[in-house]
Design a protein around this motif. Structure first.
Motif, PDB file in Angstrom:
ATOM      1  N   MET A   1     -10.228  11.835  -5.094  1.00  0.00           N
ATOM      2  CA  MET A   1     -11.202  10.852  -5.604  1.00  0.00           C
ATOM      3  C   MET A   1     -10.836   9.462  -5.074  1.00  0.00           C
ATOM      4  SD  MET A   1     -12.104   9.794  -9.526  1.00  0.00           S
ATOM      5  CE  MET A   1     -12.743  11.409  -9.907  1.00  0.00           C
ATOM      6  N   GLU A   2     -11.838   8.738  -4.633  1.00  0.00           N
ATOM      7  CA  GLU A   2     -11.609   7.387  -4.127  1.00  0.00           C
ATOM      8  C   GLU A   2     -11.737   6.380  -5.256  1.00  0.00           C
ATOM      9  OE1 GLU A   2     -14.129   6.497  -0.908  1.00  0.00           O
ATOM     10  OE2 GLU A   2     -13.328   8.061   0.400  1.00  0.00           O
ATOM     11  N   TYR A   3     -10.869   5.387  -5.193  1.00  0.00           N
ATOM     12  CA  TYR A   3     -10.872   4.330  -6.198  1.00  0.00           C
ATOM     13  C   TYR A   3     -11.148   2.989  -5.537  1.00  0.00           C
ATOM     14  CZ  TYR A   3      -8.608   7.772  -9.215  1.00  0.00           C
ATOM     15  OH  TYR A   3      -8.315   8.887  -9.939  1.00  0.00           O
ATOM     16  N   GLN A   4     -11.505   2.030  -6.369  1.00  0.00           N
ATOM     17  CA  GLN A   4     -11.663   0.671  -5.866  1.00  0.00           C
ATOM     18  C   GLN A   4     -10.337   0.183  -5.288  1.00  0.00           C
ATOM     19  OE1 GLN A   4     -14.365  -1.323  -5.767  1.00  0.00           O
ATOM     20  NE2 GLN A   4     -15.738   0.192  -6.684  1.00  0.00           N
ATOM     21  N   GLN A   5     -10.373  -0.402  -4.136  1.00  0.00           N
ATOM     22  CA  GLN A   5      -9.163  -0.837  -3.454  1.00  0.00           C
ATOM     23  C   GLN A   5      -8.805  -2.268  -3.850  1.00  0.00           C
ATOM     24  OE1 GLN A   5      -7.258   1.233  -1.444  1.00  0.00           O
ATOM     25  NE2 GLN A   5      -8.702   2.698  -2.391  1.00  0.00           N
ATOM     26  N   LYS A   6      -7.526  -2.443  -4.214  1.00  0.00           N
ATOM     27  CA  LYS A   6      -7.031  -3.782  -4.569  1.00  0.00           C
ATOM     28  C   LYS A   6      -6.698  -4.554  -3.312  1.00  0.00           C
ATOM     29  CE  LYS A   6      -3.750  -2.062  -7.056  1.00  0.00           C
ATOM     30  NZ  LYS A   6      -2.576  -1.941  -7.977  1.00  0.00           N
ATOM     31  N   GLN A   7      -6.727  -5.867  -3.475  1.00  0.00           N
ATOM     32  CA  GLN A   7      -6.330  -6.732  -2.367  1.00  0.00           C
ATOM     33  C   GLN A   7      -4.815  -6.878  -2.371  1.00  0.00           C
ATOM     34  OE1 GLN A   7      -8.290 -10.494  -2.387  1.00  0.00           O
ATOM     35  NE2 GLN A   7      -7.074 -11.349  -0.731  1.00  0.00           N
ATOM     36  N   SER A   8      -4.242  -6.917  -1.211  1.00  0.00           N
ATOM     37  CA  SER A   8      -2.792  -7.050  -1.107  1.00  0.00           C
ATOM     38  C   SER A   8      -2.340  -8.412  -1.636  1.00  0.00           C
ATOM     39  CB  SER A   8      -2.349  -6.884   0.349  1.00  0.00           C
ATOM     40  OG  SER A   8      -0.970  -7.185   0.480  1.00  0.00           O
ATOM     41  N   ARG A   9      -1.236  -8.404  -2.412  1.00  0.00           N
ATOM     42  CA  ARG A   9      -0.723  -9.649  -2.980  1.00  0.00           C
ATOM     43  C   ARG A   9      -0.150 -10.568  -1.910  1.00  0.00           C
ATOM     44  NH1 ARG A   9       1.476  -5.845  -6.929  1.00  0.00           N
ATOM     45  NH2 ARG A   9       0.293  -5.993  -8.884  1.00  0.00           N
ATOM     46  N   THR A  10       0.229 -10.005  -0.782  1.00  0.00           N
ATOM     47  CA  THR A  10       0.848 -10.824   0.279  1.00  0.00           C
ATOM     48  C   THR A  10      -0.159 -11.302   1.315  1.00  0.00           C
ATOM     49  OG1 THR A  10       1.347  -8.818   1.554  1.00  0.00           O
ATOM     50  CG2 THR A  10       3.032  -9.612  -0.001  1.00  0.00           C
TER      51      THR A  10
END
Length: 511
Positions: A1-10
């Protein structure tokens, strides 16, 4: 299942927005900002906090911080300090200022009177926008726990019990000391020394209590000196303050408050006097419960020209006749003759002398017919003098109040719904059932003043205060818009006529 992708903190990001764009136009924090900016804080009594060293914080910013905090159930100065560093609404409101908790706490402690004037400003706003009816008001009080435990509250009886217990323990230590030897003696001596220190403390408190002649039952609270041990409800007691409030019936807005450490008996007159000054009229009815039923307060209300409806308390057991049909209220008073007539038709007269009780004067009325009256055993249990009625100097005012309550029962039924609305919001919904400050009544007044201020602002926002406030401005703006539209219409019409008369105006010249 695909999930919403978070933005990288760096990951580096380039934001194309500003802090103001992150705060919605309808956000209440903008209302707080406009409200405080519209006040003249210097005239309200907020002094400069300037001192040697770095520049002080603007009182307007600290007031905005407190109003925001109380509206969002945050009263602690340390919690407010933390919110300034992580709450985007406060970053916007204060322009990224981050005052420390000492500065925040001192502002509240040092400005109780100015905070009350800001509360009065909300009442003025409500009056100016016709949100206060000034026809019916209701008053009541609520108990708010103080920052003082019951263990640190003392009266003479409590101190006497402590001293009796300590003396008993000291006697036991003396007997144990006589039997002990070696290291056991030193331990017992230390226990006895500690008891002696405790005894000295209680003796000192006892002397202070005996020296206090201002009240019948003096108290001392060691943590918060102005708080008092009071009955909260039934047999439940707390060390607390009493918050007296007055509510207008139109929209349940608070128009007045006062923090005291007394019960309700002597509170009504002062509340009515302030209500008359705030509303600018005395053409209103005032509703109170039976805790305010005091003759001298009725006289004060009459002198102010205000009609009160105060619940009539029941007759005490000591004043009851063996048969309730012969209670004092069934005796008819004749003001012309200054006499009473009993249910059997006998007249009770006075010798004309006034007698003094603790807080009032009274006359006594009796009749010789009691000696041979056939229903004497139903009327009185007195063995010698028969039935004696007392009429105080305030009885006439009390009787007029009782007639108003009887004549207008539907109006009095509104009392609880009016006065409990603010208390329900403040204590049940917001959880503000205690005073957060210590060290005296002014600090407690500042705390409750901010609570009352937040409550009124919340009500004003719910009632569309800003829409009403800007009502005149849109009307003027609409008129100017219509004028400008008319001018634009005339200008376009003139241009259209010019184009029609000069068709070559729209295309380039041809050779």
């Amino acid at each position: 299942m695909e999930y919403q992708q978070k933005q990288s903190r760096t990951q580096l990001a380039l934001y194309t927005t500003c802090l103001d764009d992150m705060i919605a136009e309808e956000n209440s924090v903008r209302t707080i900002d406009r409200f405080v900016d519209g006040l003249d804080l210097h005239s309200l009594g907020f002094g400069s906090m300037a001192s040697q060293g770095r520049p002080p914080y603007d009182p307007a910013d600290l007031l905005k911080l407190y109003i925001y905090g109380y509206l969002n159930r945050i009263r602690s100065s340390r919690q407010l300090e933390l919110e300034c560093s992580r709450n985007i609404e406060l970053m916007w409101l204060l322009g990224n200022l981050r005052p420390d908790h000492n500065t925040i706490a001192r502002f509240r402690k040092d400005n109780p009177k100015a905070i009350k004037r800001v509360f009065r400003a909300t009442v003025s706003i409500a009056k100016n926008h016709e949100l206060i009816g000034a026809v019916l008001i209701a008053g009541d009080s609520t108990k708010l726990r103080a920052q003082n435990s019951k263990k640190n509250n003392f009266n003479l009886k409590k101190v006497a019990r402590h001293l009796e217990y300590i003396d008993k323990k000291l006697g036991e230590h003396q007997r144990e000391l006589a039997k002990a030897d070696g290291d056991g003696k030193e331990e017992i001596r230390q226990l006895a020394k500690n008891r002696e220190l405790q005894r000295e403390r209680y003796v000192r408190i006892q002397k202070e209590l005996r020296a206090d002649t201002s009240t019948e039952n003096p108290q001392i609270s060691t943590s918060d000196p102005d708080s008092r041990h009071q009955i909260v409800r039934g047999t439940i007691t707390e060390v607390c303050y009493t918050a007296q409030t007055t509510v207008d019936a139109e929209h349940k807005l608070l128009i007045d408050y006062k923090i005291t450490n007394q019960n309700d008996k002597k509170a009504m007159g002062g509340m009515l006097r302030r209500a008359k000054a705030i509303l600018g009229t005395n053409a209103f009815n005032a509703l109170y419960d039976k805790g305010y039923h005091t003759g001298s307060e009725f006289k004060m209300a009459s002198d102010l020209g205000i009609d009160t409806l105060v619940a009539v308390p029941g007759i005490g057991r000591a004043s009851q006749a063996p048969d309730p049909a012969y209670n004092a209220e069934h005796f008819d008073y004749d003001p012309q003759r200054d006499s009473y007539r009993c249910p059997q038709g006998h007249g009770l007269t006075s010798n004309g002398n006034w007698y003094r009780a603790r807080n009032y004067r009274f006359k006594q009325y009796r009749t010789k017919a009691c000696r041979h009256c056939p229903v004497r055993s139903l009327c009185t249990s007195a063995k010698q003098n028969g039935k004696i009625l007392q009429r105080s100097e305030f009885t006439g005012f009390i009787e007029r109040n009782a007639r108003r309550v009887t004549a207008q029962p539907d109006i009095y039924k509104k009392r609880q719904a009016l006065v409990e609305h603010p208390f329900g919001t403040i204590k049940r919904q917001w959880g503000f059932d205690h005073i957060i400050t210590k060290k005296g009544m002014p600090a407690a007044s500042a705390d409750f003043g901010l609570i009352a201020l937040a409550y009124n602002l919340k009500r004003l926002m719910k009632l569309g205060w800003e829409a009403k406030r800007n009502m005149k401005q849109p009307i003027c703006a609409l008129k100017m818009l219509l004028i400008n539209l008319k001018r634009l219409e005339n200008a376009f019409l003139a241009q259209y006529v010019h184009i029609c008369e000069n068709p070559t105006f729209l295309r380039p010249n041809t050779p």
